[in-house]
Design an enzyme around this catalytic site. Sequence first.
Site, PDB file in Angstrom:
ATOM      1  N   GLU A  12      -4.872   6.282  11.986  1.00  0.00           N
ATOM      2  CA  GLU A  12      -5.477   7.527  12.485  1.00  0.00           C
ATOM      3  C   GLU A  12      -4.872   7.967  13.815  1.00  0.00           C
ATOM      4  O   GLU A  12      -4.867   9.155  14.128  1.00  0.00           O
ATOM      5  CB  GLU A  12      -7.005   7.364  12.581  1.00  0.00           C
ATOM      6  CG  GLU A  12      -7.647   7.218  11.197  1.00  0.00           C
ATOM      7  CD  GLU A  12      -9.121   6.849  11.229  1.00  0.00           C
ATOM      8  OE1 GLU A  12      -9.553   6.139  12.174  1.00  0.00           O
ATOM      9  OE2 GLU A  12      -9.856   7.246  10.298  1.00  0.00           O
ATOM     10  N   ASP A 196     -11.753  10.552   0.550  1.00  0.00           N
ATOM     11  CA  ASP A 196     -12.386  10.118  -0.684  1.00  0.00           C
ATOM     12  C   ASP A 196     -13.733  10.837  -0.808  1.00  0.00           C
ATOM     13  O   ASP A 196     -14.116  11.590   0.080  1.00  0.00           O
ATOM     14  CB  ASP A 196     -12.594   8.595  -0.671  1.00  0.00           C
ATOM     15  CG  ASP A 196     -13.455   8.179   0.502  1.00  0.00           C
ATOM     16  OD1 ASP A 196     -12.886   7.945   1.580  1.00  0.00           O
ATOM     17  OD2 ASP A 196     -14.696   8.144   0.360  1.00  0.00           O
TER      18      ASP A 196
END
Length: 228
Positions: A12, A196
Site C-alpha cells: 500500500e 474484493d
Amino acid sequence: MKIAIMGAMPEEVAPILERLDDVEEVNYAKNRYYKAKYKDIDVVVAYSKIGKVFSTLTAATMLQMFACDVLLFTGVAGAVNPELKIGDLVVANKLAQHDLDITIFGHPHGYVPEGSVYIEADKDLIALSKIVASEMGVNVKEGIIATGDQFIASEERKNFIAETFKADALEMEGASVAVVCDALGVPFFILRSISDSADMDAGFNFEEFVESSAKVSAEFLMKMVDRL
Ligand SMILES: CCCCCCN(CO)Cc1c[nH]c2c(N)ncnc12
C-alpha cells in the site's frame, strides 16, 4: 506543513516510497518510518502492519513523534455496497469499529462509554478529493467505512456490517486511525480502493488485486498531496 502518509501493508505504500527524495529511514517502536521530501513537501511515510492495534501505534507515532499536521491513509478494502467494483475508490466520510461490542449492556454496536460509534473525517480533505476526482475523470464514492480486526470473507458477517453500520466498505485500520487523529485534533483522510467483496471469494480476489488496487489508491492520494 508536514504530511503523514500511512498504509497498513508494504504494497500500500510502495507506490509512494518510489516517488520520494532525500529519504531518511527512522526505526522506532518496531517499525520503520520514512522521512522524506515529495517535491518540496515534508512527508513521513510508513505502513503500520495489519489491524487496529498496529495502525493505532503508527498513527499516534506519526502525530506525536514526527509532529505531522495532517494524516492521509491509502490502502485497499472489501466492498460492502454492491455498486462498488474491484479498483473503485472509496473516501471515508465517517468510520466505525464493527467488532467493538458491549451490546450486552444495552449499548449500540461500535460504542463504548465516552466514545462514539462514528468518527468523521476532515470535510476539507473530502472536498479536495472531489476536485481531484473530477480533474482525473475518475469516480470516487464517499461513504461509511467499517473497521475490525478480522479479514471478512463471508456474506453473513458482511451483511451484519452492512445492516449495523450502513457501511460502504470494510477494512482493518481506518477507524482506529480516525480515533487517534480525532483525539489529537489532526485532520485525517482515509482512502481505499476495492480489492474484493468481503464474500467467499474475498481471499482469492484480495491476493489477485491487492497490488493493482493499492496502486490506484496511492496514485490518487499523491494527486491530492500535489494540491495540498
Ligand atoms: C495478508 C492479508 C491481509 C489482509 C489485509 C486487508 N486490509 C486490511 O485493512 C484491507 C482489506 C481488503 N479486503 C478486506 C476484507 N475483506 N476484510 C478486511 N480487510 C480487508
